[in-house]
Enzyme design. Sequence first.
Site, PDB file in Angstrom:
ATOM      1  N   GLY A  28     -11.343  14.231   0.096  1.00 25.99           N
ATOM      2  CA  GLY A  28     -11.375  14.106   1.559  1.00 25.99           C
ATOM      3  C   GLY A  28     -11.650  12.675   1.979  1.00 25.99           C
ATOM      4  N   SER A  70      -9.553  10.484   3.078  1.00 24.71           N
ATOM      5  CA  SER A  70      -8.585   9.911   4.022  1.00 24.71           C
ATOM      6  C   SER A  70      -9.129   9.876   5.443  1.00 24.71           C
ATOM      7  CB  SER A  70      -7.281  10.725   4.003  1.00 24.71           C
ATOM      8  OG  SER A  70      -7.519  12.025   4.504  1.00 24.71           O
ATOM      9  N   SER A  71     -10.335  10.392   5.636  1.00 24.41           N
ATOM     10  CA  SER A  71     -10.830  10.538   7.006  1.00 24.41           C
ATOM     11  C   SER A  71     -12.345  10.748   7.000  1.00 24.41           C
ATOM     12  CB  SER A  71     -10.141  11.775   7.629  1.00 24.41           C
ATOM     13  OG  SER A  71     -10.725  12.117   8.854  1.00 24.41           O
ATOM     14  N   ASP A 122      -3.721  17.924  -2.968  1.00 19.76           N
ATOM     15  CA  ASP A 122      -4.139  19.075  -2.181  1.00 19.76           C
ATOM     16  C   ASP A 122      -5.152  19.790  -3.064  1.00 19.76           C
ATOM     17  OD1 ASP A 122      -4.561  21.532  -1.032  1.00 19.76           O
ATOM     18  OD2 ASP A 122      -2.468  21.857  -0.508  1.00 19.76           O
ATOM     19  N   SER A 168     -22.031  20.179   2.028  1.00 13.79           N
ATOM     20  CA  SER A 168     -22.160  21.438   2.739  1.00 13.79           C
ATOM     21  C   SER A 168     -22.253  21.121   4.227  1.00 13.79           C
ATOM     22  CB  SER A 168     -23.399  22.168   2.215  1.00 13.79           C
ATOM     23  OG  SER A 168     -23.690  23.316   2.946  1.00 13.79           O
ATOM     24  N   TYR A 217     -16.410  29.444   8.409  1.00 11.76           N
ATOM     25  CA  TYR A 217     -16.795  28.097   7.961  1.00 11.76           C
ATOM     26  C   TYR A 217     -18.190  28.156   7.351  1.00 11.76           C
ATOM     27  CZ  TYR A 217     -18.082  23.142   8.205  1.00 11.76           C
ATOM     28  OH  TYR A 217     -18.508  21.865   7.905  1.00 11.76           O
ATOM     29  N   ALA A 240     -19.834  30.737   6.206  1.00 12.65           N
ATOM     30  CA  ALA A 240     -19.874  31.546   4.976  1.00 12.65           C
ATOM     31  C   ALA A 240     -19.361  30.733   3.788  1.00 12.65           C
ATOM     32  CB  ALA A 240     -19.047  32.811   5.157  1.00 12.65           C
TER      33      ALA A 240
HETATM   34  P1  NAP Z   1     -12.443  15.207   8.476  1.00 15.31           P
HETATM   35  O1  NAP Z   1     -12.563  13.888   9.153  1.00 15.31           O
HETATM   36  O2  NAP Z   1     -11.565  16.250   9.069  1.00 15.31           O
HETATM   37  O3  NAP Z   1     -12.019  14.944   6.963  1.00 15.31           O
HETATM   38  C1  NAP Z   1     -11.730  16.016   6.118  1.00 15.31           C
HETATM   39  C2  NAP Z   1     -11.130  15.457   4.857  1.00 15.31           C
HETATM   40  O4  NAP Z   1     -10.817  16.572   3.996  1.00 15.31           O
HETATM   41  C3  NAP Z   1      -9.848  14.695   5.111  1.00 15.31           C
HETATM   42  O5  NAP Z   1      -9.824  13.536   4.314  1.00 15.31           O
HETATM   43  C4  NAP Z   1      -8.764  15.671   4.658  1.00 15.31           C
HETATM   44  O6  NAP Z   1      -7.670  14.938   4.131  1.00 15.31           O
HETATM   45  C5  NAP Z   1      -9.499  16.400   3.536  1.00 15.31           C
HETATM   46  N1  NAP Z   1      -8.868  17.664   3.252  1.00 15.31           N
HETATM   47  C6  NAP Z   1      -8.759  18.759   4.034  1.00 15.31           C
HETATM   48  N2  NAP Z   1      -8.042  19.705   3.418  1.00 15.31           N
HETATM   49  C7  NAP Z   1      -7.695  19.186   2.211  1.00 15.31           C
HETATM   50  C8  NAP Z   1      -6.932  19.675   1.115  1.00 15.31           C
HETATM   51  N3  NAP Z   1      -6.376  20.903   1.112  1.00 15.31           N
HETATM   52  N4  NAP Z   1      -6.767  18.876   0.036  1.00 15.31           N
HETATM   53  C9  NAP Z   1      -7.304  17.629   0.010  1.00 15.31           C
HETATM   54  N5  NAP Z   1      -8.034  17.116   1.015  1.00 15.31           N
HETATM   55  C10 NAP Z   1      -8.220  17.886   2.106  1.00 15.31           C
HETATM   56  O7  NAP Z   1     -13.858  15.902   8.291  1.00 15.31           O
HETATM   57  P2  NAP Z   1     -15.330  15.310   8.111  1.00 15.31           P
HETATM   58  O8  NAP Z   1     -16.018  15.580   9.373  1.00 15.31           O
HETATM   59  O9  NAP Z   1     -15.297  13.959   7.545  1.00 15.31           O
HETATM   60  O10 NAP Z   1     -15.868  16.348   7.040  1.00 15.31           O
HETATM   61  C11 NAP Z   1     -16.103  16.003   5.692  1.00 15.31           C
HETATM   62  C12 NAP Z   1     -16.985  17.072   5.076  1.00 15.31           C
HETATM   63  O11 NAP Z   1     -18.203  17.130   5.782  1.00 15.31           O
HETATM   64  C13 NAP Z   1     -16.376  18.482   5.143  1.00 15.31           C
HETATM   65  O12 NAP Z   1     -16.680  19.183   3.969  1.00 15.31           O
HETATM   66  C14 NAP Z   1     -17.084  19.099   6.324  1.00 15.31           C
HETATM   67  O13 NAP Z   1     -17.141  20.503   6.235  1.00 15.31           O
HETATM   68  C15 NAP Z   1     -18.448  18.455   6.209  1.00 15.31           C
HETATM   69  N6  NAP Z   1     -19.200  18.421   7.450  1.00 15.31           N
HETATM   70  C16 NAP Z   1     -18.737  17.744   8.526  1.00 15.31           C
HETATM   71  C17 NAP Z   1     -19.474  17.740   9.701  1.00 15.31           C
HETATM   72  C18 NAP Z   1     -19.036  17.012  10.941  1.00 15.31           C
HETATM   73  O14 NAP Z   1     -19.611  17.241  12.007  1.00 15.31           O
HETATM   74  N7  NAP Z   1     -18.074  16.114  10.880  1.00 15.31           N
HETATM   75  C19 NAP Z   1     -20.678  18.468   9.766  1.00 15.31           C
HETATM   76  C20 NAP Z   1     -21.128  19.145   8.644  1.00 15.31           C
HETATM   77  C21 NAP Z   1     -20.379  19.113   7.482  1.00 15.31           C
HETATM   78  P3  NAP Z   1      -6.132  15.305   4.273  1.00 15.31           P
HETATM   79  O15 NAP Z   1      -5.962  16.117   5.509  1.00 15.31           O
HETATM   80  O16 NAP Z   1      -5.480  13.957   4.308  1.00 15.31           O
HETATM   81  O17 NAP Z   1      -5.803  16.055   3.029  1.00 15.31           O
END
Ligand code: NAP
Length: 283
Positions: A11, A13-14, A58, A136, A150, A152
């Site tokens: 993950g 890329s973002s 993926d 997590s 989500y 769960a």
């Molecule tokens: P995000 O900006 O949407 O980034 C999610 C990353 O996961 C992207 O790089 C996406 O890349 C990758 N991803 C999604 N599906 C994928 C797949 N099938 N294969 C490979 N890569 C995949 O989200 P974020 O907020 O940074 O979240 C990162 C982590 O923190 C996640 O596990 C999320 O549950 C957790 N988290 C986030 C928050 C929040 O508020 N932001 C809070 C609690 C926990 P591609 O789409 O390019 O594949």
Amino acid sequence: MKTASTWLITGASSGLGYDLAEYVLSQGHEVVLAARTESVMHDLAARYPATSLVVAVDVADPTQRQNLIDRTHERFGKIDYLVNNAGIDFLGAIEEQHEADYRKVFEVNFFAAVALLRLALPAMRARRSGMIVNVSSMDGIASLPGNAFYSASKFALEGLTESLWQEIEPTGLKAVLVEPGSFLTGIDARTHFSGELLPDYDATSGSFFRAMQNVAELSDVMFPGDPKRAARVIFEQLTGDPSVHRIILGSDAMARIGAKIDDLQGDYDASRLIANTTDFVRV
Ligand code: NAP
């Protein structure tokens, strides 16, 4: 000079994954950036050609996962930190959602992380060194209406990781959970939903759903977390030989997890009088 450690970050890329990859690279370490969207990762990797590798993956695909681990070992010879960060958000009442869609949440948030750590562990055990970092959420400790699948998936990751650290720590390895609150990464714009809204859930799941449609106006309140600051803290905590197994990030996460602990304590206390009455009476 300290030797460079090797990080495999999914993950990347973002959001949190990208910011962590950028921070780790800036500190002179090696990073494998893994996600499906390559362009952003290549732009970052171009700034650190000697210490980075981009692998399009993926994480839900078994062949691509194996390729990711193989290419990491080929390029850097080891994985010191496997950061299972790739994740997807999913919103809506339990009854509203389509089964195929909520199963996908588990494929990415739970099963992919499990498969990747299982692929990484043999070489880590052979070296008697390595850390599994499972990202997590505060939702992995405390759930809300509209957040069931989500949550769960993250609860599952928490349960697995709690077993994992007990299994691997005697071999010299380490497993850690990162539990962020809401961080402004843009994850809200990628939140999945399926099915039809049911009016009976309007006041519970529905109000959460509407708030998420309105994130631009509410982002200060709903997303207090700065992902760049999180990246630095995650790096410092992980490289500082953490004695804890859970790293909580964000004021909202502290509040929500604190409330869950109180709730759990209340139920535990209430069960004191009855719990022991169900054991066999042995004479
Ligand atoms: P995000 O900006 O949407 O980034 C999610 C990353 O996961 C992207 O790089 C996406 O890349 C990758 N991803 C999604 N599906 C994928 C797949 N099938 N294969 C490979 N890569 C995949 O989200 P974020 O907020 O940074 O979240 C990162 C982590 O923190 C996640 O596990 C999320 O549950 C957790 N988290 C986030 C928050 C929040 O508020 N932001 C809070 C609690 C926990 P591609 O789409 O390019 O594949």
